[in-house]
Design a protein around this motif. Structure first.
Motif, short mmCIF file in Angstrom:
data_model
loop_
_atom_site.label_atom_id
_atom_site.label_comp_id
_atom_site.label_asym_id
_atom_site.label_seq_id
_atom_site.Cartn_x
_atom_site.Cartn_y
_atom_site.Cartn_z
N THR A 69 63.26 4.62 -52.49
CA THR A 69 63.34 5.60 -53.57
C THR A 69 61.97 6.20 -53.85
OG1 THR A 69 62.81 4.28 -55.56
CG2 THR A 69 65.04 4.03 -54.62
N ASP A 70 61.96 7.23 -54.66
CA ASP A 70 60.73 7.86 -55.12
C ASP A 70 60.35 7.38 -56.52
OD1 ASP A 70 60.46 9.31 -52.80
OD2 ASP A 70 61.54 11.04 -53.57
N GLY A 71 60.99 6.30 -56.97
CA GLY A 71 60.71 5.80 -58.31
C GLY A 71 61.34 6.62 -59.40
N GLY A 72 62.28 7.50 -59.04
CA GLY A 72 62.93 8.38 -60.01
C GLY A 72 64.21 7.78 -60.56
N TRP A 73 65.22 8.66 -60.76
CA TRP A 73 66.42 8.20 -61.46
C TRP A 73 67.19 7.14 -60.68
CZ3 TRP A 73 71.31 8.71 -59.44
CH2 TRP A 73 71.48 9.63 -58.40
N GLY A 84 59.46 -2.55 -63.25
CA GLY A 84 58.07 -2.65 -62.81
C GLY A 84 57.89 -3.36 -61.49
N ALA A 85 58.99 -3.67 -60.80
CA ALA A 85 58.91 -4.38 -59.52
C ALA A 85 58.55 -3.42 -58.39
CB ALA A 85 60.24 -5.06 -59.22
N PHE A 86 58.09 -3.98 -57.28
CA PHE A 86 57.89 -3.19 -56.06
C PHE A 86 59.23 -2.97 -55.36
CE2 PHE A 86 53.65 -5.06 -56.57
CZ PHE A 86 52.85 -3.94 -56.40
N ASN A 110 54.20 0.62 -57.90
CA ASN A 110 55.06 0.37 -59.06
C ASN A 110 54.52 0.99 -60.34
OD1 ASN A 110 52.95 -1.28 -59.84
ND2 ASN A 110 54.05 -3.20 -59.53
N GLY A 111 53.43 1.75 -60.23
CA GLY A 111 52.91 2.45 -61.38
C GLY A 111 51.85 1.72 -62.17
N GLY A 115 46.80 -3.80 -59.44
CA GLY A 115 47.83 -4.54 -58.71
C GLY A 115 49.12 -3.76 -58.54
N GLY A 116 49.01 -2.46 -58.46
CA GLY A 116 50.21 -1.63 -58.40
C GLY A 116 50.56 -1.10 -57.03
N THR A 117 49.91 -1.61 -55.98
CA THR A 117 50.16 -1.11 -54.62
C THR A 117 50.28 -2.27 -53.64
OG1 THR A 117 48.91 0.91 -55.08
CG2 THR A 117 49.31 0.38 -52.76
N ARG A 118 51.26 -2.19 -52.77
CA ARG A 118 51.41 -3.14 -51.66
C ARG A 118 51.86 -2.38 -50.43
NH1 ARG A 118 53.91 -8.92 -53.39
NH2 ARG A 118 53.66 -9.14 -51.15
N THR A 119 51.77 -3.04 -49.28
CA THR A 119 52.26 -2.40 -48.07
C THR A 119 53.79 -2.44 -48.06
OG1 THR A 119 52.28 -4.42 -46.71
CG2 THR A 119 50.22 -3.13 -46.77
N LEU A 120 54.39 -1.37 -47.56
CA LEU A 120 55.85 -1.34 -47.44
C LEU A 120 56.31 -2.43 -46.48
CD1 LEU A 120 58.61 -0.08 -47.94
CD2 LEU A 120 58.07 1.64 -46.19
#
Length: 208
Positions: A69-73, A84-86, A110-111, A115-120
């Protein structure tokens, strides 16, 4: 009424019903996405599989459905309990839903400012580990494991958390109870526990 029923089914059982416009099969994995799927997803899935193979409970490639997702709806609807999860795995299923996904950068965010970034690829490995644990122990027993064992064994397999050593050291000075720091410390706790049990995952899970 029919629409609400369809929406409930999608949220609980079938995220693909939420009109993910793009779909691609990569081996045993089906990827659904909100935007065209970059071909680099194959390499990221391969990297995740390499991480999973190092676990003693790995039994081979698993059939999975990944929803990027793009973190949207779509994310907000599917992740009502954990916005707030990845990423998260749908309970008792092989469907994994990801927050803001960037395939070309191999990244999930996760915004959070810290600590808001991890590898896919690492998050794919993390969430797939939950499926492996359930397959190894059974769905009910795995659901009864302490959260730190479930989550941090998955981070152990993924070989990462959202903090580098340097960032963890800085964060410890300003916010010692930050969620990202709790995960960082627990991953090291898992490594120590496994070392004490000579690498036996079954002994680790039995130890509580």
């Amino acid at each position: 009424m029919a629409f609400l029923l369809l929406l409930a089914v999608a949220v609980v059982h079938a995220p693909q019903l939420l009109a993910f416009p793009y779909k691609q099969h990569v081996g045993t994995v089906t990827v659904y996405a909100e935007r065209p799927i970059d071909p680099r997803i194959a390499g990221e899935l391969a990297r995740a599989e390499g991480l999973l193979r190092a676990s003693p409970i790995y039994t081979g490639p698993l059939d999975r459905s990944l929803f990027l997702t793009d973190g949207g709806w779509r994310w907000r609807l599917l992740a009502i309990q954990s916005p707030g999860a990845f990423a998260f795995r749908r309970p008792f299923s092989s469907a994994i839903v990801f927050n803001r996904s960037d395939v070309p950068a191999d990244r999930v965010t996760n915004g959070r400012a810290i600590g808001g970034t991890r590898t896919l690829s690492g998050v794919i490995a993390h969430e797939t580990t939950h499926i492996m644990i359930a397959n190894d122990l059974g769905g009910v027993r795995s659901a009864m494991l302490p959260t730190w064992q479930q989550e941090e064994y998955a981070d152990h397999v993924a070989g990462e958390s959202s903090l580098t050593d340097a960032k963890a050291a800085r964060l410890r000075q300003t916010d010692p109870v930050a969620p990202a720091l709790v995960y960082y410390d627990a991953r090291r706790r898992v490594a120590a526990a496994l070392g004490a049990k000579r690498g036996s995952v079954d002994a680790f899970f039995a130890g509580g």
